[in-house]
Design an enzyme around this catalytic site. Sequence first.
Site, PDB file in Angstrom:
ATOM      1  N   HIS A 126       0.871  -1.135   0.111  1.00 44.56           N
ATOM      2  CA  HIS A 126      -0.081  -0.111   0.029  1.00 44.56           C
ATOM      3  C   HIS A 126       0.930   1.183   0.106  1.00 44.56           C
ATOM      4  CE1 HIS A 126      -4.287  -0.817  -0.013  1.00 44.56           C
ATOM      5  NE2 HIS A 126      -4.009  -1.923   0.783  1.00 44.56           N
ATOM      6  N   ASP A 131      -4.907   1.984   1.892  1.00 46.19           N
ATOM      7  CA  ASP A 131      -5.148   1.416   3.115  1.00 46.19           C
ATOM      8  C   ASP A 131      -5.810   2.242   4.339  1.00 46.19           C
ATOM      9  OD1 ASP A 131      -2.841   2.586   3.341  1.00 46.19           O
ATOM     10  OD2 ASP A 131      -1.884   1.110   4.560  1.00 46.19           O
ATOM     11  N   TYR A 329      -7.945   9.963 -18.677  1.00 43.18           N
ATOM     12  CA  TYR A 329      -8.245  10.479 -17.077  1.00 43.18           C
ATOM     13  C   TYR A 329      -9.067  11.718 -17.480  1.00 43.18           C
ATOM     14  CZ  TYR A 329      -7.059   6.361 -14.137  1.00 43.18           C
ATOM     15  OH  TYR A 329      -6.748   5.109 -13.653  1.00 43.18           O
ATOM     16  N   GLU A 402      -0.051   7.571  11.179  1.00 35.98           N
ATOM     17  CA  GLU A 402      -1.463   7.098  11.120  1.00 35.98           C
ATOM     18  C   GLU A 402      -2.142   8.118  12.163  1.00 35.98           C
ATOM     19  OE1 GLU A 402      -0.541   3.369  13.267  1.00 35.98           O
ATOM     20  OE2 GLU A 402      -0.920   2.478  11.428  1.00 35.98           O
TER      21      GLU A 402
END
Length: 422
Positions: A126, A131, A329, A402
Amino acid sequence: MKKFLFSFLFLTTGIVLAQHGLENDINAIEAKLIEWRRDFHQHPELSNREFKTAEKIAAHLRSLGMEVQTNIAKTGVVGILRGDQPGKVVALRADIDALPVTERTDVPFKSTVRTTFNGVETGVMHACGHDTHTAILMGVAEIFSKHKDKIKGTIKFIFQPAEEGAPKGEEGGAELMVKEGVLKNPEVDVIFGLHISAGFDVGTISYKAGGIMAASQSFEIKVKGKQSHGSRPWTSIDPIVASAKIIDGLQTIISRESELTNEGAVITVGKITSGVRSNIIPEEATMIGTIRTLDYDMQAFINKRMKEMVPTIAKAYRAEATIEIEKGYPITYNDPQLTAQMLPSLQKAAGSENVKEIKAITGAEDFSFFQKEVPGLYFFLGGKTIGQEPTSHHTPDFYIDESGMKLGVKAFIQLTLDYLNN
Ligand SMILES: [Zn+2]
Ligand SMILES: [Zn+2]
């Protein structure tokens, strides 16, 4: 009466989360966010192969009593949460795929997964932070499912596969989700999305109205000349010299013809192939490259000029050339009116001093396919430890702090409530 109505509206709009009683829920869910994120990080899956990831997401949404759809755009999962009162429909999106990158960090939940990708043996990681996006949206779903009484309308939780691009020959990602009707039944009014950033400090939100990330189109140019001995160029039509002139000409579309004070734009020739040895002038040359634009009028202009210029320049050197430009895109385009409307929500979530307007990024993001259908707002969430050097996305050393995830939950909740309840 008018005055009363106005002050009534003023009182009911812009409620901060503490008054909703959600602040505690957000603090309480942080441990779970980290646990989920580490599990996804340790078990990353490549685009269109997010089987286990999708199972875990679907199980979580079902445990919350949510209506769940699976196998949307192959491995996508959608949860639908209807509030106690009817109203508009907000979609929240998280991308869930990982990358063929071999992790080099020393976190205890480091990925050791290996696979073969495009015939090459590689690790899976990841390395873009999807994630964290998955964990954040699972957290938002959990909190909202306990507070349906506070929701005036419906929330669609979109867990999207293959943001990094489907494997060759496969469809996937946001484009396929849209094609399969993810924005219908119920009809989505507005969509919000975020990307964690290893470059921006934890606790910050970065945004831009209008084009925040570029449209990306690849192109291929084929130049045909006439082969000859390298010592006798006058008997040749040299496709290499013609290619050099074409590359030169293409750059002037940006530097001389594009209004760069409006938005930036890029043409890059990334590969040129021709010839086999020093004393042969070859017959053909092939070039491939990418175009990045932040404004649809500029994109149309640049495409048009490339198509005019390539055969014309070739002709000036007696060669023939064709160009093919793919659709690519779209622009990740933040609806300016929606951005202005929702900016106070981002400021409430992060604190005004932590919400920054940024310049456009010439990378691309397939969230743009949703924004082509409905107004959307896409922003960056800080994921870099304050005082630390940033790491780069898509690299083995990519690292996310995190503690940045909680603000993602808060921002999504604030945006959703403010949009639905006002
Ligand atoms: Zn990425
Ligand atoms: Zn990404």
